[in-house]
Design a protein around this motif. Structure first.
Motif, PDB file in Angstrom:
ATOM      1  N   ASP A  76     -18.939 -12.555 -22.567  1.00  0.00           N
ATOM      2  CA  ASP A  76     -18.445 -11.483 -23.085  1.00  0.00           C
ATOM      3  C   ASP A  76     -19.767 -10.405 -22.029  1.00  0.00           C
ATOM      4  OD1 ASP A  76     -19.949  -9.058 -23.807  1.00  0.00           O
ATOM      5  OD2 ASP A  76     -19.949  -9.654 -25.836  1.00  0.00           O
ATOM      6  N   ILE A  77     -18.862  -9.810 -20.827  1.00  0.00           N
ATOM      7  CA  ILE A  77     -19.639  -8.789 -19.647  1.00  0.00           C
ATOM      8  C   ILE A  77     -20.377  -8.349 -20.010  1.00  0.00           C
ATOM      9  CG2 ILE A  77     -17.187  -7.337 -19.008  1.00  0.00           C
ATOM     10  CD1 ILE A  77     -17.991  -8.219 -16.271  1.00  0.00           C
ATOM     11  N   ALA A  78     -19.892  -7.478 -21.471  1.00  0.00           N
ATOM     12  CA  ALA A  78     -20.249  -6.506 -22.079  1.00  0.00           C
ATOM     13  C   ALA A  78     -22.138  -6.581 -22.074  1.00  0.00           C
ATOM     14  CB  ALA A  78     -20.223  -4.613 -22.677  1.00  0.00           C
ATOM     15  N   ALA A  79     -22.182  -7.111 -22.954  1.00  0.00           N
ATOM     16  CA  ALA A  79     -23.368  -7.834 -23.059  1.00  0.00           C
ATOM     17  C   ALA A  79     -24.181  -8.993 -22.606  1.00  0.00           C
ATOM     18  CB  ALA A  79     -23.214  -9.417 -24.783  1.00  0.00           C
ATOM     19  N   PHE A  80     -23.413  -9.563 -20.871  1.00  0.00           N
ATOM     20  CA  PHE A  80     -24.049  -9.901 -20.120  1.00  0.00           C
ATOM     21  C   PHE A  80     -24.999  -8.995 -19.414  1.00  0.00           C
ATOM     22  CE2 PHE A  80     -23.991 -11.077 -15.333  1.00  0.00           C
ATOM     23  CZ  PHE A  80     -25.189 -12.455 -15.762  1.00  0.00           C
ATOM     24  N   TYR A  81     -23.294  -8.336 -18.981  1.00  0.00           N
ATOM     25  CA  TYR A  81     -24.354  -6.630 -17.849  1.00  0.00           C
ATOM     26  C   TYR A  81     -25.657  -5.900 -19.075  1.00  0.00           C
ATOM     27  CZ  TYR A  81     -24.119  -2.295 -16.404  1.00  0.00           C
ATOM     28  OH  TYR A  81     -24.346  -0.999 -14.957  1.00  0.00           O
ATOM     29  N   GLU A  82     -25.652  -6.055 -19.774  1.00  0.00           N
ATOM     30  CA  GLU A  82     -26.963  -5.220 -20.808  1.00  0.00           C
ATOM     31  C   GLU A  82     -28.436  -5.743 -20.325  1.00  0.00           C
ATOM     32  OE1 GLU A  82     -27.278  -2.396 -21.656  1.00  0.00           O
ATOM     33  OE2 GLU A  82     -25.176  -1.855 -21.071  1.00  0.00           O
ATOM     34  N   TYR A  83     -27.822  -7.791 -20.886  1.00  0.00           N
ATOM     35  CA  TYR A  83     -28.948  -8.928 -20.570  1.00  0.00           C
ATOM     36  C   TYR A  83     -29.249  -8.491 -19.322  1.00  0.00           C
ATOM     37  CZ  TYR A  83     -30.720 -13.409 -20.474  1.00  0.00           C
ATOM     38  OH  TYR A  83     -31.661 -14.273 -20.603  1.00  0.00           O
ATOM     39  N   ALA A  84     -28.851  -8.498 -18.484  1.00  0.00           N
ATOM     40  CA  ALA A  84     -28.709  -8.756 -16.934  1.00  0.00           C
ATOM     41  C   ALA A  84     -30.058  -7.472 -16.455  1.00  0.00           C
ATOM     42  CB  ALA A  84     -27.959  -9.517 -15.958  1.00  0.00           C
ATOM     43  N   LYS A  85     -29.453  -6.372 -17.071  1.00  0.00           N
ATOM     44  CA  LYS A  85     -29.467  -5.246 -16.554  1.00  0.00           C
ATOM     45  C   LYS A  85     -31.066  -4.946 -17.640  1.00  0.00           C
ATOM     46  CE  LYS A  85     -27.809  -1.254 -17.113  1.00  0.00           C
ATOM     47  NZ  LYS A  85     -27.494   0.099 -17.847  1.00  0.00           N
ATOM     48  N   GLU A  86     -31.493  -5.477 -18.543  1.00  0.00           N
ATOM     49  CA  GLU A  86     -32.701  -4.812 -19.032  1.00  0.00           C
ATOM     50  C   GLU A  86     -33.761  -6.181 -17.932  1.00  0.00           C
ATOM     51  OE1 GLU A  86     -32.169  -6.664 -22.872  1.00  0.00           O
ATOM     52  OE2 GLU A  86     -31.231  -4.673 -23.680  1.00  0.00           O
ATOM     53  N   ARG A  87     -33.358  -7.694 -17.624  1.00  0.00           N
ATOM     54  CA  ARG A  87     -33.981  -7.864 -16.575  1.00  0.00           C
ATOM     55  C   ARG A  87     -34.466  -8.215 -15.062  1.00  0.00           C
ATOM     56  NH1 ARG A  87     -32.456 -10.285 -21.115  1.00  0.00           N
ATOM     57  NH2 ARG A  87     -33.875 -11.624 -22.073  1.00  0.00           N
ATOM     58  N   GLY A  88     -34.038  -6.550 -14.736  1.00  0.00           N
ATOM     59  CA  GLY A  88     -33.954  -6.677 -13.640  1.00  0.00           C
ATOM     60  C   GLY A  88     -32.916  -6.308 -12.531  1.00  0.00           C
TER      61      GLY A  88
END
Length: 152
Positions: free
Chosen positions: A92-104
């Motif tokens: 799920d790229i949308a979920a990964f993208y948000e998760y990774a952005k939240e971690r910098g």
């Protein structure tokens, strides 16, 4: 001491790992553990982070050694020239993208639909390029357009 089954040390055959020459082992180790949910197997010398079904091995650069004479390891210089990159596949790229952005994580763009897949690229703390993609159309026989060819 790490247990053998947590290390990239097969009993038979081989495993493929990815070695990164990094400027700051602590910073890079934290990035791969935090952004990719990796497990730190060894903290340093070398740092090893198990991510999904592979390992990322990190050490600072250095000069030649007896087993690699005339070879110097160095982290990439900032810029656009790249000769290789990691390719990470996600469900799920949308979920990964948000998760990774939240971690910098630093992404070059948001995920873009390329017909065969949805993908985007990010940079790690040493500016290594990482492609993150989710298979979409390719699962149904739809592939990306071929690369443009230069006009003569």
């Amino acid at each position: 001491m790490a247990e053998r089954d947590r290390l990239p040390a097969p009993v038979e055959g081989l495993v493929l790992t990815h070695f990164l020459t990094v400027r700051d082992v602590v910073r890079s180790r934290a990035f791969y553990a935090d952004v990719f949910g990796g497990e730190v197997v060894l903290a340093e010398n070398p740092a090893i982070v198990k991510v999904a079904n592979t390992w990322i091995i990190m050490n600072p650069g250095g000069g030649p050694t007896p087993d690699k004479p005339d070879v110097t390891l160095s982290a990439p210089e900032p810029g656009d020239s790249v000769s290789s990159f990691m390719n990470v596949r996600v469900a799920d790229i949308a979920a990964f993208y948000e998760y990774a952005k939240e971690r910098g994580a630093r992404f070059l763009t948001e995920p873009i639909d390329r017909k065969a897949e949805i993908r985007c690229y990010m940079r790690d703390p040493d500016d290594y390029l990482i492609e993150v993609g989710q298979a979409t159309g390719m699962l149904h026989g739809v592939y990306a357009d071929p690369p443009a060819t230069p006009e003569s």
